[in-house]
Design a protein around this motif. Structure first.
Motif, PDB file in Angstrom:
ATOM      1  N   GLU A 130       0.815  -1.212   0.000  1.00 37.35           N
ATOM      2  CA  GLU A 130       0.000   0.000   0.000  1.00 37.35           C
ATOM      3  C   GLU A 130       0.848   1.261   0.000  1.00 37.35           C
ATOM      4  O   GLU A 130       0.487   2.263  -0.613  1.00 37.35           O
ATOM      5  CB  GLU A 130      -0.935   0.006   1.206  1.00 37.35           C
ATOM      6  N   SER A 131       2.019   1.222   0.662  1.00 41.10           N
ATOM      7  CA  SER A 131       2.874   2.414   0.707  1.00 41.10           C
ATOM      8  C   SER A 131       4.291   2.039   1.111  1.00 41.10           C
ATOM      9  O   SER A 131       4.525   0.984   1.715  1.00 41.10           O
ATOM     10  CB  SER A 131       2.319   3.445   1.698  1.00 41.10           C
ATOM     11  N   GLU A 132       5.231   2.904   0.763  1.00 38.25           N
ATOM     12  CA  GLU A 132       6.627   2.687   1.144  1.00 38.25           C
ATOM     13  C   GLU A 132       6.796   2.774   2.652  1.00 38.25           C
ATOM     14  O   GLU A 132       7.627   2.081   3.235  1.00 38.25           O
ATOM     15  CB  GLU A 132       7.516   3.715   0.445  1.00 38.25           C
ATOM     16  N   GLU A 133       6.008   3.621   3.289  1.00 37.35           N
ATOM     17  CA  GLU A 133       6.080   3.761   4.754  1.00 37.35           C
ATOM     18  C   GLU A 133       5.721   2.447   5.433  1.00 37.35           C
ATOM     19  O   GLU A 133       6.318   2.072   6.440  1.00 37.35           O
ATOM     20  CB  GLU A 133       5.144   4.876   5.225  1.00 37.35           C
ATOM     21  N   ASN A 134       4.733   1.742   4.870  1.00 40.32           N
ATOM     22  CA  ASN A 134       4.340   0.457   5.445  1.00 40.32           C
ATOM     23  C   ASN A 134       5.463  -0.568   5.340  1.00 40.32           C
ATOM     24  O   ASN A 134       5.713  -1.338   6.276  1.00 40.32           O
ATOM     25  CB  ASN A 134       3.084  -0.072   4.745  1.00 40.32           C
ATOM     26  N   SER A 135       6.156  -0.583   4.193  1.00 38.70           N
ATOM     27  CA  SER A 135       7.279  -1.512   4.018  1.00 38.70           C
ATOM     28  C   SER A 135       8.394  -1.198   5.005  1.00 38.70           C
ATOM     29  O   SER A 135       9.010  -2.104   5.583  1.00 38.70           O
ATOM     30  CB  SER A 135       7.814  -1.429   2.584  1.00 38.70           C
ATOM     31  N   LYS A 136       8.669   0.098   5.200  1.00 36.90           N
ATOM     32  CA  LYS A 136       9.701   0.494   6.161  1.00 36.90           C
ATOM     33  C   LYS A 136       9.311   0.089   7.581  1.00 36.90           C
ATOM     34  O   LYS A 136      10.154  -0.332   8.379  1.00 36.90           O
ATOM     35  CB  LYS A 136       9.924   2.009   6.088  1.00 36.90           C
ATOM     36  N   GLU A 174      11.233 -10.066   0.132  1.00 34.26           N
ATOM     37  CA  GLU A 174      11.820  -9.114  -0.830  1.00 34.26           C
ATOM     38  C   GLU A 174      11.295  -7.699  -0.600  1.00 34.26           C
ATOM     39  O   GLU A 174      12.036  -6.726  -0.726  1.00 34.26           O
ATOM     40  CB  GLU A 174      11.507  -9.582  -2.248  1.00 34.26           C
ATOM     41  N   LEU A 175      10.023  -7.593  -0.254  1.00 39.02           N
ATOM     42  CA  LEU A 175       9.432  -6.269  -0.011  1.00 39.02           C
ATOM     43  C   LEU A 175      10.090  -5.555   1.154  1.00 39.02           C
ATOM     44  O   LEU A 175      10.297  -4.338   1.112  1.00 39.02           O
ATOM     45  CB  LEU A 175       7.927  -6.411   0.250  1.00 39.02           C
ATOM     46  N   VAL A 176      10.435  -6.303   2.197  1.00 34.25           N
ATOM     47  CA  VAL A 176      11.004  -5.645   3.392  1.00 34.25           C
ATOM     48  C   VAL A 176      12.530  -5.548   3.322  1.00 34.25           C
ATOM     49  O   VAL A 176      13.120  -4.635   3.907  1.00 34.25           O
ATOM     50  CB  VAL A 176      10.566  -6.362   4.691  1.00 34.25           C
ATOM     51  N   LEU A 177      13.164  -6.475   2.590  1.00 28.97           N
ATOM     52  CA  LEU A 177      14.634  -6.419   2.492  1.00 28.97           C
ATOM     53  C   LEU A 177      15.100  -5.134   1.830  1.00 28.97           C
ATOM     54  O   LEU A 177      16.158  -4.589   2.175  1.00 28.97           O
ATOM     55  CB  LEU A 177      15.161  -7.616   1.705  1.00 28.97           C
ATOM     56  N   SER A 178      14.336  -4.660   0.863  1.00 27.18           N
ATOM     57  CA  SER A 178      14.725  -3.442   0.150  1.00 27.18           C
ATOM     58  C   SER A 178      14.738  -2.226   1.077  1.00 27.18           C
ATOM     59  O   SER A 178      15.344  -1.203   0.747  1.00 27.18           O
ATOM     60  CB  SER A 178      13.776  -3.190  -1.024  1.00 27.18           C
ATOM     61  N   ASN A 180      15.608  -2.581   4.395  1.00 26.96           N
ATOM     62  CA  ASN A 180      16.499  -2.902   5.518  1.00 26.96           C
ATOM     63  C   ASN A 180      17.917  -2.443   5.203  1.00 26.96           C
ATOM     64  O   ASN A 180      18.415  -2.653   4.095  1.00 26.96           O
ATOM     65  CB  ASN A 180      16.474  -4.409   5.789  1.00 26.96           C
ATOM     66  N   GLU A 181      18.565  -1.819   6.156  1.00 23.68           N
ATOM     67  CA  GLU A 181      19.889  -1.225   5.908  1.00 23.68           C
ATOM     68  C   GLU A 181      21.046  -2.149   6.300  1.00 23.68           C
ATOM     69  O   GLU A 181      22.165  -1.963   5.848  1.00 23.68           O
ATOM     70  CB  GLU A 181      20.004   0.101   6.666  1.00 23.68           C
ATOM     71  N   ASP A 182      20.783  -3.136   7.172  1.00 26.16           N
ATOM     72  CA  ASP A 182      21.866  -4.004   7.643  1.00 26.16           C
ATOM     73  C   ASP A 182      21.946  -5.261   6.781  1.00 26.16           C
ATOM     74  O   ASP A 182      21.522  -6.341   7.189  1.00 26.16           O
ATOM     75  CB  ASP A 182      21.625  -4.376   9.117  1.00 26.16           C
ATOM     76  N   ILE A 219      16.433 -11.020  -3.797  1.00 25.02           N
ATOM     77  CA  ILE A 219      16.927 -11.351  -2.458  1.00 25.02           C
ATOM     78  C   ILE A 219      18.391 -11.777  -2.543  1.00 25.02           C
ATOM     79  O   ILE A 219      19.232 -11.334  -1.754  1.00 25.02           O
ATOM     80  CB  ILE A 219      16.074 -12.468  -1.828  1.00 25.02           C
ATOM     81  N   LEU A 220      18.708 -12.625  -3.509  1.00 27.28           N
ATOM     82  CA  LEU A 220      20.094 -13.079  -3.686  1.00 27.28           C
ATOM     83  C   LEU A 220      21.015 -11.901  -3.995  1.00 27.28           C
ATOM     84  O   LEU A 220      22.141 -11.827  -3.482  1.00 27.28           O
ATOM     85  CB  LEU A 220      20.165 -14.108  -4.811  1.00 27.28           C
ATOM     86  N   GLU A 221      20.543 -10.992  -4.823  1.00 26.73           N
ATOM     87  CA  GLU A 221      21.334  -9.804  -5.151  1.00 26.73           C
ATOM     88  C   GLU A 221      21.608  -8.966  -3.907  1.00 26.73           C
ATOM     89  O   GLU A 221      22.714  -8.445  -3.710  1.00 26.73           O
ATOM     90  CB  GLU A 221      20.589  -8.965  -6.186  1.00 26.73           C
ATOM     91  N   THR A 222      20.613  -8.844  -3.037  1.00 30.13           N
ATOM     92  CA  THR A 222      20.747  -8.036  -1.826  1.00 30.13           C
ATOM     93  C   THR A 222      21.788  -8.609  -0.867  1.00 30.13           C
ATOM     94  O   THR A 222      22.584  -7.863  -0.278  1.00 30.13           O
ATOM     95  CB  THR A 222      19.381  -7.927  -1.108  1.00 30.13           C
ATOM     96  N   VAL A 223      21.792  -9.926  -0.700  1.00 27.49           N
ATOM     97  CA  VAL A 223      22.689 -10.534   0.294  1.00 27.49           C
ATOM     98  C   VAL A 223      24.076 -10.829  -0.262  1.00 27.49           C
ATOM     99  O   VAL A 223      24.986 -11.163   0.502  1.00 27.49           O
ATOM    100  CB  VAL A 223      22.071 -11.822   0.881  1.00 27.49           C
ATOM    101  N   ALA A 224      24.273 -10.704  -1.575  1.00 28.36           N
ATOM    102  CA  ALA A 224      25.593 -10.931  -2.177  1.00 28.36           C
ATOM    103  C   ALA A 224      26.423  -9.659  -2.074  1.00 28.36           C
ATOM    104  O   ALA A 224      26.617  -8.948  -3.056  1.00 28.36           O
ATOM    105  CB  ALA A 224      25.446 -11.367  -3.633  1.00 28.36           C
TER     106      ALA A 224
END
Length: 417
Positions: A130-136, A174-178, A180-182, A219-224
């Motif tokens: 619904e919104s980027e704020e919700n994902s954050k 995948e929605l929440v990993l994008s 996440n900063e750590d 997801i694989l791209e994010t953790v590599a």
């Protein structure tokens, strides 16, 4: 269309002019009119030699897949499906989402409640989209990502092979990993522990829908994010092979782009490059570059990955050995984008000038590469591309018996032939 869809307005250009149904596999004739493949094939098989809509005589009965229209139809179809779901399922509130997550966290080891967990995850997906704020909000919620990783890891260990459940987990993750900063902590959790996350992601790549497969490679791209994680991904049995299947021309453009992006990310080390070369990546990329329907972004990424492959000995040998690869690269030197030009020229410079491979030099000459390099020299290209082009012309000036041998690479005007 099925009966349930009769009250849904269908864009007219989504319908086949022959059957009047929504097209499943749109293809275009030489007249520019698009039909569903099965309908136009029947028309031609019946001995007709005209375009049904315009009645023009066809000078060619070949047709070209209209991938852009196919993608639009798919997006429309998905939106129709989602609208039906949305009409009966409202977005949950923050309090409801918190309760859902607490309930999920209590069931991480309960493999018998996957159906109930899937329903909760579906509501969370609705909330996140619904919104980027919700994902954050979800990304920052204490323990939520860890819970998702536990579901993914437990499934990979063999507790669950329910593809629908895995797809739900992957899409939410995948929605929440994008947001996440750590990412280093995520890498440790997913790749450097005893979890079966990679096995689950591989299972989704093999059997999942397009959207969940895209989510998996993202997801694989994010953790590599370091050499060790790239190797862990590359050495998972079957994972690289499955990712290469994503980048074939017949796949969804969004899936191809996601696959290329991930492969570029993990192919930094020499070990991974060699593994990709041995799996046939060069030939796959050549086919992708030869496909006239490939988008600018896909072409740029395919050339970028080829450039990466050309930086190792095995990659250069394979490019030079496969004449079609060199011809496909020459094809994309001009009229794509400045980024594509730079990648293409860098590859040609590497194999022809830096490593002086005669097979590559001959393939470039046969593909009319010299003319393109001459034209490129006169264009508004970057200084690095201009210098590499000049170096290439030096090589071909020595080998050529034509008037190119008298061409001076520092001139700014091409003498007429």
């Amino acid at each position: 269309m099925v009966r349930d869809d009769l009250y849904i307005t269908v864009p007219s250009f989504f319908r086949c002019p022959i059957s009047l149904d929504v097209m499943k596999s749109p293809v275009s004739l030489c007249t520019g009119v698009t039909y569903d493949r099965s309908s136009i094939q029947r028309w031609l098989d019946n001995g007709n030699n005209t375009c049904p809509a315009t009645m023009q005589v066809l000078h060619s009965k070949e047709f070209v897949p209209n991938r852009t229209l196919q993608r639009l139809i798919q997006i429309w179809s998905d939106s129709v499906s989602n609208s039906k779901t949305d009409s009966t399922e409202s977005t949950p509130s923050l309090e409801q989402v918190q309760d859902l997550i607490k309930e999920l966290q209590s069931k991480t080891k309960d493999s018998n409640s996957n159906k109930h967990i899937s329903e909760s995850l579906s509501k969370i997906v609705t909330f996140a989209r619904e919104s980027e704020e919700n994902s954050k909000f979800l990304a920052k919620m204490d323990g939520f990502i860890v819970t998702l990783l536990q579901f993914l890891g437990n499934a990979g260990d063999g507790a669950c092979k329910n593809i629908d459940f895995l797809e739900q987990v992957v899409v939410v993750l995948e929605l929440v990993l994008s947001k996440n900063e750590d990412h280093h902590q995520l890498t440790n959790s997913m790749l450097k522990s005893d979890r079966g996350c990679l096995a689950s992601l591989l299972h989704v790549l093999q059997q999942g829908r397009t959207d969940s497969r895209i989510a998996s490679v993202r997801i694989l791209e994010t953790v590599a994010n370091d050499a060790e994680s790239e190797l862990l991904i590359a050495e998972k049995d079957g994972l690289l092979s499955e990712m290469l299947k994503l980048i074939t021309p017949e796949n969804d453009p969004a899936l191809i782009e996601a696959g290329l992006t991930c492969l570029i990310r993990i192919s930094i080390t020499k070990r991974v490059k060699s593994k990709l070369v041995h799996l046939g990546t060069i030939k796959t990329l050549a086919k992708l570059l030869s496909d006239s329907s490939s988008s600018v972004t896909v072409t740029e990424k395919a050339l970028k990955l080829l450039e990466t492959m050309s930086s190792c000995k095995e990659g250069r040998w394979e490019i030079c050995e496969n004449r079609a690869s060199v011809e496909a690269i020459v094809q994309r030197v001009l009229k794509v984008s400045s980024a594509a030009t730079e990648h293409a020229v860098t590859i040609l410079w590497s194999v022809c000038f830096l490593f002086r491979d005669e097979r590559a030099q001959e393939a470039v000459a046969r593909a009319n590469g010299l003319t393109k390099i001459l034209l490129l020299m006169q264009s508004n290209c970057s200084p690095s591309v201009r210098q590499m082009s000049a170096d290439l012309l030096k090589i071909f000036r020595v080998n050529s018996k034509s008037c190119l041998s008298s061409y001076h690479t520092k001139t700014t005007h091409i003498m007429p032939f």
